[in-house]
Design a protein around this motif. Structure first.
Motif, mmCIF file in Angstrom:
data_model
loop_
_atom_site.group_PDB
_atom_site.id
_atom_site.type_symbol
_atom_site.label_atom_id
_atom_site.label_comp_id
_atom_site.label_asym_id
_atom_site.label_seq_id
_atom_site.Cartn_x
_atom_site.Cartn_y
_atom_site.Cartn_z
ATOM 1 N N HIS A 171 0.810 -1.083 -0.239
ATOM 2 C CA HIS A 171 -0.159 0.093 -0.011
ATOM 3 C C HIS A 171 0.826 1.204 -0.010
ATOM 4 O O HIS A 171 2.173 1.115 0.150
ATOM 5 C CB HIS A 171 -0.846 0.072 1.056
ATOM 6 N N SER A 173 0.882 3.424 2.180
ATOM 7 C CA SER A 173 0.933 3.915 3.598
ATOM 8 C C SER A 173 2.046 4.042 4.282
ATOM 9 O O SER A 173 2.380 4.654 5.422
ATOM 10 C CB SER A 173 -0.092 3.050 4.585
ATOM 11 N N ARG A 198 0.358 -6.588 -4.416
ATOM 12 C CA ARG A 198 0.012 -7.646 -3.659
ATOM 13 C C ARG A 198 -0.129 -9.053 -4.421
ATOM 14 O O ARG A 198 -0.223 -9.268 -5.677
ATOM 15 C CB ARG A 198 -1.493 -7.473 -3.010
ATOM 16 N N GLN A 212 -2.605 3.482 -5.506
ATOM 17 C CA GLN A 212 -3.446 4.148 -4.787
ATOM 18 C C GLN A 212 -3.008 5.475 -4.559
ATOM 19 O O GLN A 212 -1.754 5.893 -4.801
ATOM 20 C CB GLN A 212 -3.061 3.511 -3.230
ATOM 21 N N GLY A 311 -6.642 5.843 2.002
ATOM 22 C CA GLY A 311 -5.897 5.295 0.805
ATOM 23 C C GLY A 311 -7.007 5.174 -0.215
ATOM 24 O O GLY A 311 -7.867 4.464 0.283
HETATM 25 N N1 PHE Z 1 -3.271 1.375 3.325
HETATM 26 C C1 PHE Z 1 -4.926 0.697 3.494
HETATM 27 C C2 PHE Z 1 -5.091 -0.169 2.413
HETATM 28 O O1 PHE Z 1 -4.183 -0.439 1.479
HETATM 29 C C3 PHE Z 1 -5.890 2.047 3.342
HETATM 30 C C4 PHE Z 1 -5.633 3.090 4.275
HETATM 31 C C5 PHE Z 1 -4.732 4.106 4.141
HETATM 32 C C6 PHE Z 1 -6.367 2.816 5.384
HETATM 33 C C7 PHE Z 1 -4.831 5.066 5.034
HETATM 34 C C8 PHE Z 1 -6.604 3.640 6.542
HETATM 35 C C9 PHE Z 1 -5.496 4.942 6.300
HETATM 36 O O2 PHE Z 1 -5.960 -1.172 2.409
#
Ligand code: PHE
Length: 345
Positions: A171, A173, A198, A212, A311
């Motif tokens: 992700h 993140s 993934r 994302q 995200g």
């Molecule tokens: N990183 C999470 C995902 O890929 C999405 C997300 C981002 C959730 C930021 C909370 C805060 O599913």
């Protein structure tokens, strides 16, 4: 010129040259009047037999005759060449009013059209654009986001490993942790678009590579109302004023509380149809308030600072925006698909 013979040769030559119309005629004449076997050339042989006092004048007149003839040849040749060139140019004129062959311009992949639009919307709200590596470490992708080694949330984010601690990010993140590290306790308002990976079997709705846009805001007194307002504005700008959003409670290890955000279905306007599986809503993103552990681990005091993060799946937004039925179409480079997104001007 006194010599009658020379005079008559010159006038005969000039006459002939004047009448000649073609290059090979000229060449033939040149041979005849100036060549080795020409009359002029054999007259030259006579010099030896002439008395001394006549030799000189004859020699001079002989040269004069040659010069006159050569000059006439030269002039005629140039004139003929010029004429030939003019005729050639006339024949080869290019009709510049003829329409040219169409140069076919490509089309932008709708993925990038949508990504740019999303970026513009958030930039308009005052977000900066951050960046981060696609090859990530376990530390940033998981640990600093409150996902320790044995955490069950890791099961849903299996990925491609380069070695035990290096992987393709699952992700965007990890850019949260990287930005917090860089900003070192100062307020943050960033988005980060980028590719994510993934270990999924590819089908119409799954791809081992997707993208994302991460969002992160950290400051004093940030609450979930800010998250909702930000995403509502995004949804309306992206999908139209009539769209509503709804927040559903969810779970992510790095946010608390966590939400999943749905928008009203464009197809049925919220009544329920095939596209939204009868619910009237379609999920577009995950988000929540940054978990105090994440703030702490990355150098922010949760007693002073709070923040929200989200995200958004870019392909998902593009799919909804254009009614695309298969995520693989973004990556297959089928020009029949891509040409539908050609700019019309
Ligand atoms: N990183 C999470 C995902 O890929 C999405 C997300 C981002 C959730 C930021 C909370 C805060 O599913």
């Amino acid at each position: 010129m006194k010599n009658e013979k020379l005079k008559s040769i010159v006038s005969e030559a000039l006459e002939g040259i004047k009448k000649a119309l073609k290059l090979d005629e000229i060449n033939e004449l040149r041979n005849r009047f100036l060549g080795k076997k020409s009359e002029l050339s054999s007259l030259g042989g006579l010099i030896a037999t002439l008395p001394v006092e006549e030799k000189k004048t004859f020699g001079i007149e002989m040269n004069e005759a040659k010069q006159l003839i050569s000059q006439a040849f030269e002039e005629k040749l140039n004139a003929l060449k010029q004429k030939a060139l003019e005729e050639k140019l006339k024949k080869e004129t290019i009709d510049i009013s003829l329409p040219s062959r169409e140069v076919s311009l490509g089309a932008r992949n709708p993925f990038y059209i949508v990504q740019d639009e999303m970026k513009e919307i958030f930039i308009g709200m005052g977000f900066d654009v951050a960046d981060g590596p696609e090859i990530e470490t376990d530390l940033y992708n998981f640990e600093l986001l409150n996902i320790p080694k044995d955490h069950p949330a890791r099961d849903m984010q299996d990925t491609f490993y380069i070695d035990e601690n290096t992987l393709l990010r699952t992700h965007t993140s990890p850019v949260q942790a990287r930005t917090m590290e860089k900003m070192n306790g100062k307020p943050i308002r960033i988005i980060c678009p980028g590719k994510t990976y993934r270990r999924d079997d590819d089908d119409a709705t799954h791809s081992h590579q997707f993208a994302q846009i991460e969002g992160l805001v950290i400051d004093k007194d940030i609450n979930i109302g800010h998250l909702k307002a930000t995403l509502e504005l995004f949804a309306k700008k992206m999908f139209g004023e009539k769209r509503e959003i709804r927040l559903r409670s969810s779970y992510f290890p790095f946010t608390e509380p966590s939400v999943e955000v749905d928008i009203t279905c464009a197809n049925c306007g919220g009544k329920g149809c095939n596209m939204c599986k009868g619910t009237g809503y379609i999920e577009i993103l995950g988000g929540g308030m940054v978990h105090p552990n994440v703030l702490k681990m990355n150098g922010y005091d949760p007693e002073v600072y709070s923040g929200f993060a989200f995200g958004i799946g870019i392909e998902r937004v593009a799919i909804l925006r254009y009614g695309i039925d298969d995520i693989r179409k973004f990556y297959n480079n089928d020009v029949r698909f891509l040409h539908q997104f050609k700019k019309k001007d």
